[in-house]
Design a protein around this motif. Structure first.
Motif, PDB file in Angstrom:
ATOM      1  N   GLY A 119       1.143   0.798  -3.161  1.00  0.00           N
ATOM      2  CA  GLY A 119       0.226   0.457  -2.108  1.00  0.00           C
ATOM      3  C   GLY A 119      -1.082  -0.168  -2.525  1.00  0.00           C
ATOM      4  N   ALA A 138       0.771  -1.238   0.000  1.00  0.00           N
ATOM      5  CA  ALA A 138       0.000   0.000   0.000  1.00  0.00           C
ATOM      6  C   ALA A 138       0.797   1.279   0.000  1.00  0.00           C
ATOM      7  CB  ALA A 138      -0.873   0.022   1.212  1.00  0.00           C
ATOM      8  N   ALA A 139       0.131   2.308  -0.575  1.00  0.00           N
ATOM      9  CA  ALA A 139       0.844   3.550  -0.831  1.00  0.00           C
ATOM     10  C   ALA A 139       1.172   4.277   0.441  1.00  0.00           C
ATOM     11  CB  ALA A 139       0.004   4.449  -1.700  1.00  0.00           C
ATOM     12  N   THR A 140       2.244   5.008   0.393  1.00  0.00           N
ATOM     13  CA  THR A 140       2.644   5.817   1.538  1.00  0.00           C
ATOM     14  C   THR A 140       2.980   7.199   1.081  1.00  0.00           C
ATOM     15  OG1 THR A 140       4.166   6.019   3.373  1.00  0.00           O
ATOM     16  CG2 THR A 140       5.042   5.127   1.361  1.00  0.00           C
ATOM     17  N   GLN A 170      -5.223   0.501  -5.772  1.00  0.00           N
ATOM     18  CA  GLN A 170      -3.772   0.386  -5.776  1.00  0.00           C
ATOM     19  C   GLN A 170      -3.205   1.750  -6.161  1.00  0.00           C
ATOM     20  OE1 GLN A 170      -2.825  -2.876  -8.411  1.00  0.00           O
ATOM     21  NE2 GLN A 170      -3.560  -4.401  -6.965  1.00  0.00           N
ATOM     22  N   LEU A 184       1.830  -1.677   2.444  1.00  0.00           N
ATOM     23  CA  LEU A 184       2.844  -0.810   1.854  1.00  0.00           C
ATOM     24  C   LEU A 184       4.014  -1.623   1.337  1.00  0.00           C
ATOM     25  CD1 LEU A 184       4.745   1.754   1.549  1.00  0.00           C
ATOM     26  CD2 LEU A 184       5.264   1.422   3.976  1.00  0.00           C
ATOM     27  N   SER A 223       8.390  -3.045   3.925  1.00  0.00           N
ATOM     28  CA  SER A 223       6.962  -3.289   3.778  1.00  0.00           C
ATOM     29  C   SER A 223       6.255  -3.047   5.098  1.00  0.00           C
ATOM     30  CB  SER A 223       6.687  -4.723   3.293  1.00  0.00           C
ATOM     31  OG  SER A 223       6.996  -5.666   4.293  1.00  0.00           O
ATOM     32  N   ASN A 237       7.008   3.934  -3.772  1.00  0.00           N
ATOM     33  CA  ASN A 237       6.065   3.478  -2.755  1.00  0.00           C
ATOM     34  C   ASN A 237       4.799   2.992  -3.452  1.00  0.00           C
ATOM     35  OD1 ASN A 237       7.448   4.739  -0.157  1.00  0.00           O
ATOM     36  ND2 ASN A 237       7.558   6.239  -1.808  1.00  0.00           N
TER      37      ASN A 237
END
Length: 324
Positions: free
Chosen positions: A92, A15-17, A315, A104, A127, A90
């Motif tokens: 996600g 997952a995005a950060t 995503q 992440l 991660s 990154n």
């Protein structure tokens, strides 16, 4: 299965950060006016002609770096010989059928362009997961070092002198953490891709088409059992330059998940679509990304809409690039 890469989706890409702290520190460190390149300056073999009269340039194809202007999809540019680039990527994933799910996958690479046609990029990954009440998954909340990868790219066709560009991508990798679940594992695999792109309207409109294949074997530490899985993706994207340093676009991906390392037994598929952006903050710092949602999909044996077994509802990607 994409291992520690842009598309690490064996059971779900992580997952995005928001990496604001990374961006801030890197931007401050590179805020001087030393020469460099941005997404709007020449790169690749054509960049050597920058000091020549304009009439000697074969085309304007190389004026915008296409590698990161398409979100998840990738352009064929790899940089000019001797160039060093640091990348923080990154990726996600958010949302399952029920419960709370966020994961992440962070890949940090140093890219070195060896020649006009070849680039190497070692990297390590982190991660993190925040999972609660998701059927079939243990509740988990953690951030950890997850593995390492080595990216190799070879430019087979140069878009500066041909109607389109084509770069071949290979990335073997090792992981100790399952990006999707947080389980302790020993995972060995690789991803392979053919990256096509083309300039549709001079200096303005660009398109990309990618074919990705990932495969690997995973040993669960707790049970000591092995499993093998693989995935194939077809990706297409288009990007428009509002200004040389600012581009917006749209990306779409079709993903198929399989049990077995050679696309053996089909498990399910999914279609993702969403907007993309790319912005050169300065000559040294670039940022790009996308947010895509699952618009169609089916898991084998499940009649419900969308595939939330192998994939997620959303995503996303946020990438920061530093050029030296």
């Amino acid at each position: 299965m994409f291992v520690s890469g842009i598309l690490s989706f064996p059971h779900a890409v992580a997952a995005a950060t928001i990496v604001a702290s990374q961006l801030a520190s890197c931007a401050l460190a590179l805020a001087d006016d030393k020469p460099g390149r941005t997404y709007g300056t020449p790169r690749g073999p054509l960049s050597h002609a920058a000091s020549k009269p304009a009439q000697n340039l074969p085309s304007a194809h190389a004026e915008i770096d296409t590698e990161h202007i398409f979100g998840f999809s990738m352009g064929s540019d790899i940089g000019k010989p001797g160039e060093i680039e640091v990348e923080f990527e990154n990726v996600g994933a958010f949302g399952k059928r029920s419960g709370s799910y966020a994961a992440l996958a962070n890949l940090n690479q140093v890219k070195y362009t060896v020649s006009d046609n070849f680039r190497i990029a070692p990297g390590f990954s982190l991660s993190g997961q925040h999972i609660s009440g998701v059927p079939g998954l243990a509740d988990h909340r953690d951030v950890a070092f997850s593995g390492a990868a080595l990216e190799l790219r070879y430019k087979l066709v140069d878009r500066a002198v041909a109607p389109f560009g084509l770069t071949l991508h290979a990335q073997p990798g090792w992981s100790r953490i399952d990006d999707a679940t947080g389980m302790n594992i020993a995972q060995y695999g690789a991803e392979f891709a053919a990256l096509f792109d083309r300039e549709l309207v001079k200096d303005r409109l660009f398109a990309a088409f990618n074919v990705w294949y990932g495969t690997g074997g995973t040993r669960e530490i707790v049970t000591n059992l092995w499993r093998h899985d693989s995935e194939m993706q077809l990706q297409a994207a288009i990007s428009y330059a509002v200004q040389p340093e600012l581009l917006f676009g749209l990306g779409i991906r079709y993903a198929r998940a399989y049990d077995g390392s050679g696309l053996d037994r089909f498990l399910g598929d999914a279609v993702f679509a969403g907007p993309t952006f790319s912005y050169s903050i300065s000559k040294e710092v670039g940022i790009s990304g996308t947010w895509q949602m699952q618009v169609a999909g089916k898991a084998l044996g499940d009649n419900r809409s969308l595939n939330l077994e192998q994939f997620e509802r959303h995503q996303a990607l946020l990438r920061i690039n530093l050029h030296f």
